[in-house]
Design an enzyme around this catalytic site. Structure first.
Site, PDB file in Angstrom:
ATOM      1  N   LYS A  68     -71.291  40.817  -6.305  1.00  0.00           N
ATOM      2  CA  LYS A  68     -72.690  41.036  -6.674  1.00  0.00           C
ATOM      3  C   LYS A  68     -73.169  40.132  -7.814  1.00  0.00           C
ATOM      4  CE  LYS A  68     -73.040  44.660 -10.252  1.00  0.00           C
ATOM      5  NZ  LYS A  68     -71.704  45.168 -10.615  1.00  0.00           N
ATOM      6  N   HIS A 196     -64.737  51.056 -14.815  1.00  0.00           N
ATOM      7  CA  HIS A 196     -65.481  49.876 -15.275  1.00  0.00           C
ATOM      8  C   HIS A 196     -66.041  50.220 -16.648  1.00  0.00           C
ATOM      9  CE1 HIS A 196     -68.056  46.454 -15.608  1.00  0.00           C
ATOM     10  NE2 HIS A 196     -67.844  46.047 -14.379  1.00  0.00           N
ATOM     11  N   GLU A 273     -61.819  43.535 -11.506  1.00  0.00           N
ATOM     12  CA  GLU A 273     -63.002  43.129 -10.743  1.00  0.00           C
ATOM     13  C   GLU A 273     -63.943  42.298 -11.621  1.00  0.00           C
ATOM     14  OE1 GLU A 273     -64.567  46.982  -9.863  1.00  0.00           O
ATOM     15  OE2 GLU A 273     -63.122  47.388  -8.285  1.00  0.00           O
TER      16      GLU A 273
END
Ligand SMILES: *Cc1c(COP(=O)(O)O)cnc(C)c1O
Length: 458
Positions: A68, A196, A273
């Protein structure tokens, strides 16, 4: 993946030639014409360097790039060549990376709240790893993707991050037992934990706390009989050198925490990530001044020279907040312009503002910037424009997206190949390959996919 992104231009650049030189070359070329559209130069060598830094600083962690952040084909493709995995959040992102040959086991569907049809799409295409943080998601997955390997996303303390994510995602620790029990009852397999810490994280302790929390969830899960084998430490790493904290400083805090809570002999696979980290500094944007307006301030005295300095200038450029500068709103960015032409030291400066091309008054890029007087047709440059820029650009008001020109330094290209050979060895001999310790070493001929064939050698 916005299909309208134009990215046909790849240029192989030789040693000593940097992305800025390519930018100059393009500017010289288009300045002969009237067509002075804004454009990006993306230095894929910078992405390769980031990857090497990642492998060196976090040797136990495999990166799954967060699509993204910047889904432009050159970025996704070079990372696939480098053997990175991918964090996808939608059907289209999965299609994009599978379209360039990324294997399903190198994809994590890291969106805890998914549309049922897209869960089915993942199932059909062999993507098994996916995240969840609530009961309803478990029910959906048990029906639509019974072979899924679920990763429980836990909430974090994201108060030290520029873009907070735990307001939307992440199960609080006290709910994890209930979620695990439910997964057990539904027969859904749980293989790990993810988190996250928020994007643009300046506090490495947030990672440590979350790694410790993940350990607790691992213990809970094994009580229910789950075999836990994956820890996903998410993104949040800085992508530019002017960040509050360096990537290496964060890594230096993460590594001991991993060794403490997930020692090497626990044979837990660790992934991350990163998004911003990989792409922020690789992209520079050149915009052209299309219009200009002088605003005369209150005249104070009779001195003519003084009066002429008593103005501020509004510049209108051909990319704005509905395009690449959407990062101002969505990513709290403060882009600062760099003059393409060096001003002479005695040139007066004026308080200036920069505006995008659309008819919306919100479309303002910068205010109160001190600039020498510029003219229609002049160029301004912006560095560090790779993260959360092209990814969310729109065609609002009929303005096209800025085209991306990719620069591929030959040295970087060769480094990619070296790494590929390392991966092949890993597969054949089952030994761990040691990535290069620093930058550019060794080379050989290289097989790149046809789309990477450079269009022009400089
Ligand atoms: C946005 C996002 C990322 C990437 O975050 P960065 O801060 O850009 O590294 C990683 N994982 C998930 C689940 C995300 O939503």
């Amino acid at each position: 993946m916005p299909e309208y992104i134009q990215e046909s231009d790849f240029t192989m650049v030789e040693e000593g030639f940097v992305a800025r030189d390519l930018m100059e070359e393009i500017i010289n070329e288009v300045s002969q014409t009237e067509d002075r559209d804004a454009f990006f130069v993306a230095d894929l060598g910078d992405v390769v360097k980031k990857h090497l830094r990642f492998l060196k600083s976090l040797p136990r962690v495999k990166p799954f790039y967060a699509v993204k952040c910047n889904s432009s084909r050159g970025v996704v493709q070079i990372l696939a060549e480098l053997g990175a995995g991918f964090d996808c959040a939608s059907k289209a992102e999965i299609e994009l990376v599978q379209g360039i040959g990324v294997k399903p086991e190198n994809i994590i569907y890291a969106n805890p709240c998914k549309q049922i049809s897209q869960i089915k799409f993942a199932a059909k295409n062999g993507v098994q790893m996916m995240t969840f943080d609530n009961e309803v998601e478990l029910c959906k997955v048990s029906r639509s993707h019974p072979n899924a390997k679920m990763v429980l996303r836990i909430a974090t303390d994201d108060s030290k991050s520029s873009a907070r994510l735990s307001v939307k995602f992440g199960a609080p620790l006290k709910t994890c037992r209930r979620l695990l029990e439910m997964a057990k009852n539904l027969g859904v397999d749980v293989i790990g934990v993810s988190f996250h810490v928020g994007s643009g994280c300046s506090d490495p302790q947030a990672y440590v706390q979350s790694i410790a929390d993940a350990r607790l969830v691992f213990e809970m899960a094994s009580e229910f009989g789950f075999i836990m084998k994956l820890l996903d430490i998410g993104g949040g790493f800085p992508g530019t050198e002017d960040s509050k904290i360096r990537f290496e400083e964060i890594a230096a805090v993460i590594n001991p925490a991993l060794d403490l809570y997930f020692p090497e002999d626990s044979s837990v696979e660790i992934i991350a990530e990163p998004g911003r980290y990989y792409v922020a500094s690789a992209f520079s944007l050149a915009v052209n001044i299309i219009a200009k307006k002088e605003v005369h301030l209150e005249q104070s005295g009779s001195d003519n020279e003084e009066n002429s300095l008593n103005k501020s200038i509004m510049y209108y450029v051909n990319d704005g907040v509905y395009g690449s500068f959407n990062c101002i709103f969505f990513d709290h960015a403060h882009p600062t312009p760099i003059l393409y032409k060096k001003p002479s030291p005695d040139q007066p400066v004026f308080s200036s503002s920069l505006w995008g091309p659309t008819c919306d008054g919100l479309d303002r890029i910068a205010e109160h910037v001190e600039l020498p007087e510029l003219h229609v047709g002049d160029w301004l440059l912006f560095d560090n424009m790779g993260a959360y820029t092209v990814a969310a650009s729109s065609n609002f008001n009929g303005f096209q997206l800025s085209r991306i020109h990719y620069a591929m330094p030959r040295m970087a290209w060769e480094a990619v190949q070296l790494l590929q050979r390392g991966f092949q060895q890993t597969e054949e001999k089952e030994t761990i390959c040691t990535p290069m310790s620093c930058g550019w070493e060794i080379s050989d001929s290289l097989c790149f996919p046809p789309s990477f064939t450079p269009t022009g050698i400089i």
